[in-house]
Design a protein around this motif. Structure first.
Motif, mmCIF file in Angstrom:
data_model
loop_
_atom_site.group_PDB
_atom_site.id
_atom_site.type_symbol
_atom_site.label_atom_id
_atom_site.label_comp_id
_atom_site.label_asym_id
_atom_site.label_seq_id
_atom_site.Cartn_x
_atom_site.Cartn_y
_atom_site.Cartn_z
ATOM 1 N N SER A 1 44.321 12.721 -46.447
ATOM 2 C CA SER A 1 44.206 12.176 -47.800
ATOM 3 C C SER A 1 45.017 12.949 -48.837
ATOM 4 O O SER A 1 44.461 13.729 -49.622
ATOM 5 C CB SER A 1 42.730 12.149 -48.239
ATOM 6 O OG SER A 1 42.601 11.544 -49.510
ATOM 7 N N PRO A 2 46.336 12.769 -48.870
ATOM 8 C CA PRO A 2 47.147 13.458 -49.876
ATOM 9 C C PRO A 2 46.648 13.245 -51.308
ATOM 10 O O PRO A 2 46.766 14.132 -52.146
ATOM 11 C CB PRO A 2 48.537 12.844 -49.681
ATOM 12 C CG PRO A 2 48.556 12.389 -48.257
ATOM 13 C CD PRO A 2 47.157 11.927 -47.971
ATOM 14 N N THR A 3 46.064 12.067 -51.572
ATOM 15 C CA THR A 3 45.561 11.795 -52.915
ATOM 16 C C THR A 3 44.447 12.761 -53.296
ATOM 17 O O THR A 3 44.438 13.330 -54.392
ATOM 18 C CB THR A 3 45.062 10.345 -53.023
ATOM 19 O OG1 THR A 3 46.165 9.448 -52.837
ATOM 20 C CG2 THR A 3 44.431 10.083 -54.382
ATOM 21 N N LEU A 4 43.488 12.979 -52.384
ATOM 22 C CA LEU A 4 42.387 13.892 -52.694
ATOM 23 C C LEU A 4 42.862 15.333 -52.774
ATOM 24 O O LEU A 4 42.388 16.102 -53.621
ATOM 25 C CB LEU A 4 41.281 13.766 -51.641
ATOM 26 C CG LEU A 4 40.121 12.824 -51.960
ATOM 27 C CD1 LEU A 4 39.048 12.913 -50.891
ATOM 28 C CD2 LEU A 4 39.523 13.118 -53.332
ATOM 29 N N LEU A 5 43.777 15.726 -51.908
ATOM 30 C CA LEU A 5 44.298 17.089 -51.965
ATOM 31 C C LEU A 5 45.015 17.343 -53.287
ATOM 32 O O LEU A 5 44.824 18.389 -53.927
ATOM 33 C CB LEU A 5 45.253 17.336 -50.795
ATOM 34 C CG LEU A 5 44.640 17.305 -49.385
ATOM 35 C CD1 LEU A 5 45.721 17.587 -48.340
ATOM 36 C CD2 LEU A 5 43.518 18.321 -49.252
ATOM 37 N N VAL B 1 41.755 12.228 -59.952
ATOM 38 C CA VAL B 1 41.913 11.334 -58.799
ATOM 39 C C VAL B 1 42.842 10.174 -59.158
ATOM 40 O O VAL B 1 43.718 9.790 -58.365
ATOM 41 C CB VAL B 1 40.545 10.812 -58.321
ATOM 42 C CG1 VAL B 1 40.724 9.677 -57.312
ATOM 43 C CG2 VAL B 1 39.732 11.939 -57.702
ATOM 44 N N ALA B 2 42.670 9.605 -60.363
ATOM 45 C CA ALA B 2 43.521 8.493 -60.785
ATOM 46 C C ALA B 2 44.976 8.951 -60.902
ATOM 47 O O ALA B 2 45.898 8.252 -60.441
ATOM 48 C CB ALA B 2 43.030 7.940 -62.119
ATOM 49 N N GLY B 3 45.196 10.109 -61.506
ATOM 50 C CA GLY B 3 46.556 10.617 -61.624
ATOM 51 C C GLY B 3 47.179 10.897 -60.272
ATOM 52 O O GLY B 3 48.351 10.566 -60.028
ATOM 53 N N ALA B 4 46.404 11.506 -59.377
ATOM 54 C CA ALA B 4 46.907 11.782 -58.035
ATOM 55 C C ALA B 4 47.203 10.491 -57.282
ATOM 56 O O ALA B 4 48.177 10.403 -56.529
ATOM 57 C CB ALA B 4 45.892 12.617 -57.264
ATOM 58 N N GLY B 5 46.369 9.471 -57.497
ATOM 59 C CA GLY B 5 46.588 8.186 -56.835
ATOM 60 C C GLY B 5 47.892 7.551 -57.255
ATOM 61 O O GLY B 5 48.632 7.008 -56.423
#
Length: 217
Positions: free
Chosen positions: A65-69, A195-199
């Motif tokens: 999960s690159p988004t969560l990392l 999380v939104a920014g990473a997404g």
């Protein structure tokens, strides 16, 4: 070794071990779908395709999960100035962020079960990569149509699911503990924003990253 570092090493080792545990099944699927056809040109193309797909599989299994990392990293960068943490409390922030990534272990366990239990009667080349991602905890749970889900729904499913919500909940509780007192709206809003920014970042850079991986070698 400091406690946050110990936690990071332990979490990283567990996620790596669980991620790589699916490799035997995935490699078997890859070999099955790229079996030699007797045509030299097809064999050469298959060899190139095999190398690229193998790299994609390895990256996917090593980086959960690159988004969560990325959201965890953004949370560290954002929480320090927002909370105005003293140097001695930064270790607590790091531990909170790492504990918020612990749900990834549940995701890896689910992927491991799905890879070895799912029946793939007529696999195609892409199944070697996507087999672990048949374990879903997001909007794809409600897709009941015979045709494949649209691309936007798959993107949303990777970034909005029960694992992500679990992490956001843990991070929100952690922000409350660091701030002291009752739960406030910004304790939730800050992890959600990260999380939104990473997404958005992983969605924008994902095709570029996969293209680079396929072109390596």
């Amino acid at each position: 070794m400091s406690r946050p570092l110990t936690l990071a090493v332990s979490l990283g080792a567990a996620l790596t071990a669980l991620g790589l545990a699916t490799l035997p099944r995935q490699l078997a699927l890859l070999e099955r779908t790229l079996a030699p056809s007797g045509d030299p040109l097809m064999a050469a193309h298959g060899a190139l395709l095999r190398d690229g797909i193998l790299r994609v599989i390895l990256v996917d299994r090593l980086i959960p999960s690159p988004t969560l990392l990325l959201a965890g990293l953004l949370l560290v960068l954002a929480a320090e100035p927002v909370l105005m943490l003293a140097r001695e409390r930064r270790g607590t922030l790091y531990k909170i962020v790492l504990l918020g990534l612990a749900p990834l272990i549940a995701q890896r366990l689910g992927e491991l079960a799905v890879v070895y239990l799912a029946a793939l009667e007529a696999p195609v080349v892409g199944d070697a990569v996507t087999a672990p991602h048949r374990f879903v905890t997001g909007p794809l749970l409600f897709w009941r149509q015979p045709e494949p889900a649209p691309g936007w729904l798959e993107v949303l499913n990777d970034r909005l699911n029960l694992i992500v919500l679990w992490s956001v909940l843990l991070w929100s509780m952690g922000m409350r503990e660091l701030d002291g007192g009752r739960l406030r709206p910004w304790h939730v809003a800050l992890p959600v924003a990260c999380v939104a920014g990473a997404g958005v970042i992983t969605w924008a850079l994902g095709p570029v990253a996969y293209g680079a991986i396929l072109r390596l070698g």
